[in-house]
Scaffold this active site. Structure first.
Site, PDB file in Angstrom:
ATOM      1  CB  CYS A 249      -4.253  96.817  22.624  1.00 58.31           C
ATOM      2  SG  CYS A 249      -5.444  97.701  21.925  1.00 58.31           S
TER       3      CYS A 249
ATOM      4  CG  ASP B 129       8.491  72.576   7.311  1.00 63.16           C
ATOM      5  OD1 ASP B 129       9.425  73.373   7.386  1.00 63.16           O
ATOM      6  OD2 ASP B 129       7.475  73.007   6.850  1.00 63.16           O
TER       7      ASP B 129
ATOM      8  CG  HIS C 218      -1.240  96.788  18.528  1.00 61.36           C
ATOM      9  ND1 HIS C 218      -1.279  95.666  19.075  1.00 61.36           N
ATOM     10  CD2 HIS C 218      -2.413  97.815  18.526  1.00 61.36           C
ATOM     11  CE1 HIS C 218      -2.809  95.612  19.446  1.00 61.36           C
ATOM     12  NE2 HIS C 218      -3.242  96.766  19.175  1.00 61.36           N
TER      13      HIS C 218
ATOM     14  N   GLY D  93      -7.245  92.100  21.768  1.00 63.42           N
ATOM     15  CA  GLY D  93      -8.252  91.457  21.409  1.00 63.42           C
ATOM     16  C   GLY D  93      -9.369  92.207  21.071  1.00 63.42           C
TER      17      GLY D  93
ATOM     18  CE  LYS E 102       9.583  76.463   5.620  1.00 65.24           C
ATOM     19  NZ  LYS E 102       8.924  75.568   5.171  1.00 65.24           N
TER      20      LYS E 102
END
Ligand code: XMP
Length: 556
Positions: free
Chosen positions: A125, A270, A212, A98, A412
């Protein structure tokens, strides 16, 4: 601002519990009662972890990676109440990165339940700095920002987190603050040249990473996350999007009860998956409305009617509105005006048809997880309007219907897997995206019946040849654009003065960025030859070699 470790112990963390209580937890003490143990609630239901979001641009990426490890997860804002988190019965928490600094007065904190649950926690982080700050360690501004690749060295401490990984590996760093002092009970498990505490952990499964693991620049990041999920949280990785289908069907049944649902069907992935799933749940209580805008590709109408009316026997209202759209688009050449007209007309028709159905209680929408995360995140929303998207899934809020959004927790590619699990044909499930305004935004200049026919013919050839070359699935999109440019050509012995068609084929992960596809020359040659031979109005084909940005995928 926090001055020393002692003072930080007195800071109330999140409402009712003080840090001193967490300190006990960090040490394995018993001050706070765990609020929920997943196994207490019984069953062999799906395993889940919760990603607590502190506004990182990478939170959705963490979610992606966790799902890739076949563990279900959801991203929750750091201020989400326990009641929202509890139904997931998490087996662990991941605290995201963040933009804040933990020692700032209003810096977001990890909620009390994260610690009280006694479940494993992976802080990434900012998340790691929070672990430190909230559990009695010390975080301070680094002397310089560390951004980019670093080499991570494992300490000789045994940790399941790095199982199967080499003693040294590249990792991606992006942080300003650093941990000066770890909380009691923690040890350093890895370091880099600039971060003496690049990874820390304690014996209760509380782990912090300064780097990360979710980004591709940390090549072993996925294994690290997988180790956390499987070896620290005890997940077995048995979640599949297919198994999600059964659950989603059940949820739709519960939500809808005896109500009536309408759904705009476009023939795209979709809306097709949404309609199939809801139909499976509530049968004839669902009515789909399929509007033929006249801007669809060849055979698209027939194919959609076939699948939904004939095969799936879905209650379907089919509206051929091609004349209406064409007459409203007469003389319009501005791309945004086209988009507005099409969007407006679509909504009008949808409302007219919905009114004919009678009492309707719910509107089904194909909202996907990235939309949810994006609209929920506190990030920058002031994005310039590049194109006004008209998505036939997104319908008017003035209809004031409750929404049924069974795909709102899926990415997706997961929607595709759900589609397959529901028995939809591969051909439908793996269709490339097609924009709501359809061929109108692939005809540069005025949309006319004649131009639509030309583009349909050219587009058909592109799709055919791309599929024959087995490239269809590798490409994000591949299509033809009809330009208003006309040029001179020669055919046989005669002069021609025909249209120029542009070919667009791109690779992409998410359509945010895209690169032009390096199609083999012989595929390009075949497409070009066929178009100029089979579409009489076209005598020239060019290939678009622009990437996004600075171009966009569609031409309008
Ligand atoms: P651009 O052209 O902005 O497109 O690079 C990014 C992706 O979005 C699709 N697209 C649309 N999809 N309604 C949609 O549902 C629209 O109005 C629309 N405009 C573009 C485009 O095909 C690409 O996949």
């Amino acid at each position: 601002m926090q001055k020393d470790g002692q003072e930080s112990h007195r800071v109330a963390v999140s409402g009712d519990v003080e840090v001193s209580a967490y300190l006990e937890i960090a040490k394995g003490g018993t001050k706070a009662e765990p609020r929920a143990k997943p196994e207490e609630k019984g069953g062999t239901e799906r395993e889940a972890v919760v990603i607590v979001d502190f506004g990182s641009q990478y939170s959705w990426l963490i979610a992606r990676r966790v799902r890739e490890c076949r563990v279900y997860c959801e991203v929750m804002s750091y201020d989400a109440p326990w009641d929202k988190v509890a139904p997931l019965r998490p087996k662990g928490f991941i605290l995201s990165g963040g933009p804040s600094s933990v020692y700032e007065p209003d810096a977001p904190q990890a909620p009390a339940y994260v610690y009280e649950s006694r479940l494993p926690v992976l802080g990434i982080c900012y998340g790691m700095q929070l672990l430190s700050h909230q559990l009695g360690g010390k975080v301070a501004p680094g002397t310089r920002r560390e951004y980019g690749l670093a080499v991570l060295h494992q300490n000789s401490v045994s940790t399941p987190l790095f199982d199967g990984l080499p003693p040294e590996m590249p990792v991606w760093m992006s942080h300003g603050d650093r941990i000066e002092e770890m909380p009691p009970g923690f040890t350093v498990i890895a370091y880099t040249e600039n971060s003496p505490i690049a990874a820390m952990g304690n014996e209760h499964g509380l782990i912090g990473l300064q780097f990360h693991p979710e980004v591709v620049h940390t090549p072993q990041g996925k294994t690290i996350l997988q180790n956390f999920l499987y070896k620290v949280c005890g997940c077995s990785g048995n979640w599949t999007p297919g198994s999600f289908a059964a659950e989603a069907i059940q949820r739709v049944k519960e939500q809808v009860g005896k109500g009536r649902v309408i759904c705009a069907l476009s023939g795209g992935v979709d809306s097709s998956v949404v309609a199939t799933l809801i139909h499976r749940a509530i049968g004839d209580q669902l009515t789909c409305i399929f509007v033929n805008t006249g801007l669809l590709r060849r055979e698209e109408v027939e194919r959609t009617l076939n699948t939904f009316q004939k095969n799936l026997k879905v209650n379907l209202v089919y509206v051929d509105a091609s004349k209406r759209f064409l007459s409203r688009l007469k003389g319009v050449i501005d791309p945004e005006e086209k988009r507005h007209i099409i969007g407006e007309e679509f909504v009008k028709i949808f409302e007219e048809e919905a009114a004919k159905i009678g009492k309707v209680d719910f509107l089904a929408q194909g909202t996907l997880y990235p939309d949810v995360i994006e609209s929920a995140s506190s990030g920058n929303k002031a994005v310039a309007t590049i194109k006004t998207h008209h998505n036939v899934g997104g319908l008017p809020s003035r209809m004031k219907l409750a929404l049924v959004e069974p795909l709102r927790y899926l990415f997706k590619d997961e929607v595709r897997e759900v589609g397959l699990a529901l028995g939809l044909a591969e051909e439908m499930v793996y269709r490339q995206p097609f924009p709501g305004p359809g061929l109108a935004i692939r005809i540069i200049g005025e949309v006319t019946k004649e131009r639509l026919e030309i583009l349909r013919a050219a587009d058909w050839i592109v799709m055919n040849e791309i599929k024959k070359a087995k490239l269809y699935r590798q490409l994000w999109q591949s299509f033809a654009v009809l330009t208003p440019v006309r040029s001179v050509g020669v055919m046989g012995d005669a002069r021609t003065y025909g249209y120029m068609v542009a070919l667009r084929a791109v690779t992409s992960e998410d359509a945010m960025t895209a690169d032009w596809a390096r199609l083999p020359y012989d595929v390009l040659a075949r497409i070009s030859n066929r178009i100029v031979n089979e579409v009489p109005e076209v005598n020239r084909v060019v290939y678009d070699i622009s990437s996004k940005p600075p171009s966009t995928i569609e031409w309008e």
